[in-house]
Design an enzyme around this catalytic site. Structure first.
Site, mmCIF file in Angstrom:
data_model
loop_
_atom_site.group_PDB
_atom_site.id
_atom_site.type_symbol
_atom_site.label_atom_id
_atom_site.label_comp_id
_atom_site.label_asym_id
_atom_site.label_seq_id
_atom_site.Cartn_x
_atom_site.Cartn_y
_atom_site.Cartn_z
ATOM 1 N N GLY A 30 0.810 -1.207 0.000
ATOM 2 C CA GLY A 30 0.000 0.000 0.000
ATOM 3 C C GLY A 30 0.842 1.255 0.000
ATOM 4 N N SER A 31 0.148 2.383 -0.048
ATOM 5 C CA SER A 31 0.822 3.661 -0.244
ATOM 6 C C SER A 31 1.656 4.102 0.953
ATOM 7 C CB SER A 31 -0.209 4.747 -0.581
ATOM 8 O OG SER A 31 -1.185 4.856 0.443
ATOM 9 N N THR A 32 1.316 3.660 2.166
ATOM 10 C CA THR A 32 2.118 4.017 3.332
ATOM 11 C C THR A 32 3.228 3.001 3.564
ATOM 12 O OG1 THR A 32 0.102 4.952 4.301
ATOM 13 C CG2 THR A 32 2.021 4.782 5.727
ATOM 14 N N GLY A 99 -7.465 -2.414 0.639
ATOM 15 C CA GLY A 99 -7.643 -1.474 -0.461
ATOM 16 C C GLY A 99 -6.657 -1.701 -1.596
ATOM 17 N N GLU A 106 -1.535 -10.345 3.424
ATOM 18 C CA GLU A 106 -1.265 -9.480 4.569
ATOM 19 C C GLU A 106 -1.699 -10.148 5.867
ATOM 20 O OE1 GLU A 106 -1.626 -5.025 2.584
ATOM 21 O OE2 GLU A 106 -3.431 -6.049 3.267
#
Length: 238
Positions: A30-32, A99, A106
């Site tokens: 993910g983006s983070t 998302g 995960e």
């Protein structure tokens, strides 16, 4: 004021400080989590020695690009630490994830980790879960029936699509059903009900799994939440 991108970066880089020489690390998706992988890669190139596994093919590619050697999962019994993101989290560290489409890998990785640290920007912290559609990974066979079963839980359901390629397909060859509840009042009960539906492979409710959340804030600090406590500690990250 710090923008969303920088809030994610602040949180991720703070979490990377927990990575120590000789650790077995899970790399989230993910983006983070992206920023955590970048920072860990920088540390590896500086001499840090770790073993790592990734939770998605995208994170695998990024890790390799950053010089992080990946270890086959069958060569590790447990992980010391996994750093991953979340789409929503509440004060009790109950999460919505998926998302990015990697919720199954995960969750498997988180389950095998001694410590799960979540990184997020402060927009992701909510008082009650549900505004973000809950991702549910389902098998392609008779997916229409599975969607009907999901809808009977009180949500509207959409099969996730790519812009031009039809249905989105996970790294495991499955579909993602995005379930819009608006408000999830009893996450633990919903988790059990989702798990009882044939055709559901896994869902994006992560309950009782996160040990800590590091939240990047607009003022440049990080807010740290610990499992079992609603107390938040603000720490300035320079």
């Amino acid at each position: 004021m710090t923008n969303e991108k920088n809030m994610k970066k602040i949180a991720a880089e703070h979490a990377a400080k927990y990575v120590q020489d000789g650790m077995r690390i899970g790399l989230g998706t993910g983006s983070t989590a992206y920023y955590a992988i970048l920072k860990i890669g920088e540390m590896v190139r500086g001499g840090l020695n770790i073993q790592a596994v990734a939770t998605s093919e995208a994170s695998e590619r990024l890790a390799v690009e950053q010089g992080i050697s990946l270890t086959p999962v069958q060569h590790m019994d447990r992980l010391d630490l996994t750093i991953d993101g979340a789409d929503e989290l509440d004060d009790r560290l109950r999460l919505i994830k998926g998302g990015g489409g990697a919720l199954l890998r995960e969750k498997i990785t988180a389950y095998q980790s001694d410590r799960l640290v979540i990184v997020a920007d402060e927009v992701k912290q909510v008082t009650q879960l549900g505004a973000f559609p809950l991702p549910v990974e389902i098998v392609p066979f008779a997916y229409e029936w599975t969607v009907q079963s999901l809808a009977r839980l009180g949500c509207s359901v959409q099969i996730r699509r790519n812009l031009s390629e039809g249905f989105y397909v996970t790294d495991n060859g499955n579909y993602i059903a995005d379930c819009k509840f608006q408000l999830i009042t009893h996450p633990e009960e919903l988790s059990m009900r989702l798990g009882s539906i044939p055709g559901v492979v896994e869902h994006g409710l992560f309950i009782g799994m996160a040990d800590q959340a590091i939240i990047g804030c607009q003022d440049g600090t990080v807010r740290i939440l610990h499992s079992g406590s609603s107390e938040a500690k603000n720490i300035f990250d320079s």
